[in-house]
Design a protein around this motif. Structure first.
Motif, PDB file in Angstrom:
ATOM      1  N   LEU A 198       8.185  -7.188  -7.166  1.00 16.73           N
ATOM      2  CA  LEU A 198       9.073  -6.343  -7.048  1.00 16.73           C
ATOM      3  C   LEU A 198       9.528  -5.442  -8.286  1.00 16.73           C
ATOM      4  CD1 LEU A 198      11.884  -8.652  -5.205  1.00 16.73           C
ATOM      5  CD2 LEU A 198      11.008  -6.819  -4.256  1.00 16.73           C
ATOM      6  N   ARG A 199       9.509  -5.924  -9.461  1.00 16.97           N
ATOM      7  CA  ARG A 199       9.984  -5.356 -10.532  1.00 16.97           C
ATOM      8  C   ARG A 199       8.822  -4.172 -10.791  1.00 16.97           C
ATOM      9  NH1 ARG A 199      10.621 -10.122 -14.882  1.00 16.97           N
ATOM     10  NH2 ARG A 199      10.928  -8.165 -16.130  1.00 16.97           N
ATOM     11  N   LEU A 200       7.688  -4.725 -10.837  1.00 14.60           N
ATOM     12  CA  LEU A 200       6.329  -4.090 -11.157  1.00 14.60           C
ATOM     13  C   LEU A 200       5.688  -3.097  -9.853  1.00 14.60           C
ATOM     14  CD1 LEU A 200       4.175  -6.558 -12.891  1.00 14.60           C
ATOM     15  CD2 LEU A 200       5.573  -4.735 -14.143  1.00 14.60           C
ATOM     16  N   GLY A 201       6.186  -3.360  -8.756  1.00 15.48           N
ATOM     17  CA  GLY A 201       5.903  -2.484  -7.519  1.00 15.48           C
ATOM     18  C   GLY A 201       7.019  -1.686  -7.016  1.00 15.48           C
ATOM     19  N   LEU A 202       7.919  -2.338  -6.214  1.00 11.68           N
ATOM     20  CA  LEU A 202       8.925  -1.404  -5.568  1.00 11.68           C
ATOM     21  C   LEU A 202       9.755  -0.791  -6.765  1.00 11.68           C
ATOM     22  CD1 LEU A 202      10.163  -3.899  -2.640  1.00 11.68           C
ATOM     23  CD2 LEU A 202       9.287  -1.448  -2.616  1.00 11.68           C
ATOM     24  N   HIS A 203       9.944  -1.622  -7.809  1.00 13.43           N
ATOM     25  CA  HIS A 203      10.775  -0.698  -8.940  1.00 13.43           C
ATOM     26  C   HIS A 203      10.125   0.643  -9.371  1.00 13.43           C
ATOM     27  CE1 HIS A 203      13.749  -4.280  -9.701  1.00 13.43           C
ATOM     28  NE2 HIS A 203      13.724  -3.992  -8.567  1.00 13.43           N
ATOM     29  N   ARG A 204       8.754   0.700  -9.139  1.00 15.24           N
ATOM     30  CA  ARG A 204       8.162   1.917  -9.507  1.00 15.24           C
ATOM     31  C   ARG A 204       8.836   2.969  -8.893  1.00 15.24           C
ATOM     32  NH1 ARG A 204       2.030   1.667  -8.656  1.00 15.24           N
ATOM     33  NH2 ARG A 204       1.986   3.736  -9.292  1.00 15.24           N
ATOM     34  N   LEU A 205       8.967   2.848  -7.409  1.00 12.15           N
ATOM     35  CA  LEU A 205       9.612   4.016  -6.806  1.00 12.15           C
ATOM     36  C   LEU A 205      10.982   4.221  -7.277  1.00 12.15           C
ATOM     37  CD1 LEU A 205       8.959   2.745  -3.076  1.00 12.15           C
ATOM     38  CD2 LEU A 205       7.872   4.571  -4.521  1.00 12.15           C
ATOM     39  N   THR A 206      11.844   3.353  -7.565  1.00 14.59           N
ATOM     40  CA  THR A 206      13.195   3.824  -8.322  1.00 14.59           C
ATOM     41  C   THR A 206      12.957   4.516  -9.601  1.00 14.59           C
ATOM     42  OG1 THR A 206      13.953   1.619  -7.401  1.00 14.59           O
ATOM     43  CG2 THR A 206      15.234   2.831  -8.972  1.00 14.59           C
ATOM     44  N   ARG A 207      12.195   4.025 -10.485  1.00  8.68           N
ATOM     45  CA  ARG A 207      12.115   4.765 -11.817  1.00  8.68           C
ATOM     46  C   ARG A 207      11.374   5.986 -11.601  1.00  8.68           C
ATOM     47  NH1 ARG A 207      10.585  -0.752 -13.005  1.00  8.68           N
ATOM     48  NH2 ARG A 207       8.534  -0.272 -12.600  1.00  8.68           N
ATOM     49  N   ALA A 259       2.184   9.172  -6.034  1.00 10.87           N
ATOM     50  CA  ALA A 259       2.465  10.588  -5.973  1.00 10.87           C
ATOM     51  C   ALA A 259       3.833  10.900  -6.759  1.00 10.87           C
ATOM     52  CB  ALA A 259       2.677  10.744  -4.644  1.00 10.87           C
ATOM     53  N   LEU A 260       4.902  10.148  -6.961  1.00 13.59           N
ATOM     54  CA  LEU A 260       6.041  10.448  -7.584  1.00 13.59           C
ATOM     55  C   LEU A 260       5.579  10.548  -9.305  1.00 13.59           C
ATOM     56  CD1 LEU A 260       8.595   8.647  -5.564  1.00 13.59           C
ATOM     57  CD2 LEU A 260       8.264  11.157  -5.679  1.00 13.59           C
ATOM     58  N   GLU A 261       4.872   9.780  -9.479  1.00 14.89           N
ATOM     59  CA  GLU A 261       4.614   9.547 -11.070  1.00 14.89           C
ATOM     60  C   GLU A 261       3.735  10.625 -11.472  1.00 14.89           C
ATOM     61  OE1 GLU A 261       4.873   4.527 -11.352  1.00 14.89           O
ATOM     62  OE2 GLU A 261       2.916   5.545 -10.872  1.00 14.89           O
ATOM     63  N   ARG A 262       2.860  11.320 -10.702  1.00 16.84           N
ATOM     64  CA  ARG A 262       2.011  12.318 -11.071  1.00 16.84           C
ATOM     65  C   ARG A 262       2.809  13.845 -11.113  1.00 16.84           C
ATOM     66  NH1 ARG A 262      -1.401   9.292  -7.748  1.00 16.84           N
ATOM     67  NH2 ARG A 262      -0.860  10.747  -5.844  1.00 16.84           N
ATOM     68  N   ALA A 263       3.796  13.530 -10.382  1.00 12.97           N
ATOM     69  CA  ALA A 263       4.512  14.972  -9.986  1.00 12.97           C
ATOM     70  C   ALA A 263       4.900  15.777 -11.501  1.00 12.97           C
ATOM     71  CB  ALA A 263       5.674  14.904  -9.168  1.00 12.97           C
ATOM     72  N   ASN A 264       5.426  15.215 -12.216  1.00 14.04           N
ATOM     73  CA  ASN A 264       5.979  16.094 -13.309  1.00 14.04           C
ATOM     74  C   ASN A 264       4.886  16.553 -14.166  1.00 14.04           C
ATOM     75  OD1 ASN A 264       8.864  15.319 -12.957  1.00 14.04           O
ATOM     76  ND2 ASN A 264       8.648  13.414 -14.547  1.00 14.04           N
ATOM     77  N   ALA A 265       3.642  16.153 -13.889  1.00 14.93           N
ATOM     78  CA  ALA A 265       2.284  16.843 -14.551  1.00 14.93           C
ATOM     79  C   ALA A 265       2.073  18.051 -13.836  1.00 14.93           C
ATOM     80  CB  ALA A 265       1.330  15.971 -14.687  1.00 14.93           C
ATOM     81  N   ALA A 290       0.870  -1.066  -0.028  1.00 16.02           N
ATOM     82  CA  ALA A 290       0.061   0.171  -0.029  1.00 16.02           C
ATOM     83  C   ALA A 290       0.697   1.011   0.018  1.00 16.02           C
ATOM     84  CB  ALA A 290      -1.029   0.012   1.099  1.00 16.02           C
ATOM     85  N   MET A 291       1.700   1.254   0.978  1.00 19.28           N
ATOM     86  CA  MET A 291       2.902   2.298   0.828  1.00 19.28           C
ATOM     87  C   MET A 291       3.606   2.693  -0.220  1.00 19.28           C
ATOM     88  SD  MET A 291       3.988   5.167   2.321  1.00 19.28           S
ATOM     89  CE  MET A 291       3.985   5.117   3.881  1.00 19.28           C
ATOM     90  N   THR A 292       4.006   1.605  -1.040  1.00 18.69           N
ATOM     91  CA  THR A 292       4.532   1.424  -2.204  1.00 18.69           C
ATOM     92  C   THR A 292       3.829   1.966  -3.498  1.00 18.69           C
ATOM     93  OG1 THR A 292       6.084  -0.239  -1.593  1.00 18.69           O
ATOM     94  CG2 THR A 292       5.827   0.261  -3.885  1.00 18.69           C
ATOM     95  N   GLU A 293       2.635   1.455  -3.317  1.00 20.09           N
ATOM     96  CA  GLU A 293       1.851   2.359  -4.621  1.00 20.09           C
ATOM     97  C   GLU A 293       1.575   3.822  -4.233  1.00 20.09           C
ATOM     98  OE1 GLU A 293      -1.595  -0.305  -4.725  1.00 20.09           O
ATOM     99  OE2 GLU A 293      -0.610  -2.038  -5.886  1.00 20.09           O
ATOM    100  N   ALA A 294       1.057   4.108  -3.043  1.00 18.06           N
ATOM    101  CA  ALA A 294       0.842   5.597  -2.594  1.00 18.06           C
ATOM    102  C   ALA A 294       2.102   6.281  -3.008  1.00 18.06           C
ATOM    103  CB  ALA A 294       0.560   5.461  -1.287  1.00 18.06           C
ATOM    104  N   LEU A 295       3.271   5.991  -2.634  1.00 13.67           N
ATOM    105  CA  LEU A 295       4.238   6.878  -3.001  1.00 13.67           C
ATOM    106  C   LEU A 295       4.866   6.925  -4.494  1.00 13.67           C
ATOM    107  CD1 LEU A 295       6.457   8.889  -1.978  1.00 13.67           C
ATOM    108  CD2 LEU A 295       8.053   6.742  -1.265  1.00 13.67           C
ATOM    109  N   ALA A 296       4.545   5.661  -4.819  1.00 18.60           N
ATOM    110  CA  ALA A 296       5.043   5.758  -6.464  1.00 18.60           C
ATOM    111  C   ALA A 296       4.050   6.406  -7.079  1.00 18.60           C
ATOM    112  CB  ALA A 296       5.018   4.258  -6.886  1.00 18.60           C
TER     113      ALA A 296
END
Length: 265
Positions: free
Chosen positions: A90-99, A41-47, A33-39
């Motif tokens: 991991l690749r589709l979830g936590l790696h979203r944060l890294t990317r 928010a970060l993915e929306r930021a550039n817009a 849940a935390m991973t999805e929430a933070l990822a």
């Protein structure tokens, strides 16, 4: 029901997007849940129109305590299923944060209080700048649980402190304090714990007050220069500088500089 709701507090003020990790009961552990929430928010930021800087902080006593050990014991959440299923998660979830952190077009700052360990430490390494409270504690602690960093921590840590020190921190899993983090270059400054938010916000505001186009290009140039050979880095620098020299932002700042200098005579 949206299980990610309220896990990240978002605030936009004068171009600074502040993202506050808000799960004090788990120490802001990186569960699904935390991973999805933070990822998200970060993915929306550039817009976001007028975005100048992203500040990542905690709303409670710890920045991020890494993976949820109780979930590891029960084999639930991110750890649920077969080896292949966990790898894909991991690749589709936590790696979203890294990317998402690396894809930010503006500078990012981590304001670190309390524990930043395991994947929580790795998230701070992915930010462009790190400022720590005197109460901050760090550890690349994966071997304590028989694990390795699964989200790219070794890549970032090696580039930040060098291969030998990165190897030592990884193989010993030792905790180190804010003053040691400053000596290692893990953080750029250490402040009193009760002034962390104020100092981090002031740093973000100072960055946000800079010329937006040049600041974005400078951020990309520094990030990429750490990975490129010198000839490629020179080409990148020349290309960005040429764009800026021909841009309205640069011309306006030159005009203002000369005007101010003339007025001081």
């Amino acid at each position: 029901m949206d299980v990610t709701k309220d896990l990240i507090e978002e605030e936009l003020d004068q171009g600074v997007l502040t993202l506050g990790l808000n799960a004090p009961e788990t120490g802001n552990a990186l569960d699904l849940a935390m991973t999805e929430a933070l990822a998200g928010a970060l993915e929306r930021a550039n817009a976001i129109p007028g975005l100048r800087c992203v500040l990542l902080r905690s709303t409670s006593g710890h920045f991020c305590t890494g993976g949820n050990v109780k979930d590891m014991e029960s084999g639930t959440d991110l750890m649920q299923g077969s080896t292949a299923a966990v790898r894909d998660r991991l690749r589709l979830g936590l790696h979203r944060l890294t990317r998402a952190l690396r894809a930010l077009e503006v500078p990012s700052i981590a304001a670190i209080n309390g524990a930043a360990v395991g994947a929580g430490f790795d998230i701070t390494l992915m930010c462009d700048l790190r400022i720590a409270g005197e109460n901050a504690r760090f550890a690349e602690s994966f071997l304590r649980l028989g694990l390795v960093s699964g989200i790219g921590g070794a890549w970032f840590l090696t580039r930040l402190v060098g291969p030998a020190k990165a190897m030592e921190l990884t193989l010993t899993s030792e905790f180190f304090d804010a003053s040691t983090a400053l000596e290692l270059g893990v953080v750029s400054r250490v402040v009193a714990a009760d002034r962390l938010d104020e100092e981090a916000r002031a740093l973000a505001a100072r960055i946000a007050a800079g010329p937006p186009i040049a600041t974005r290009m400078a951020t990309q140039l520094v990030r990429q220069s750490a990975e490129l050979a010198l000839p490629a880095a020179l080409e990148q620098a020349a290309a960005l500088q040429a764009l800026l020299l021909n841009g309205a932002e640069h011309k306006e700042l030159v005009r203002r500089f000369l005007s101010d200098r003339s007025a001081q005579r």
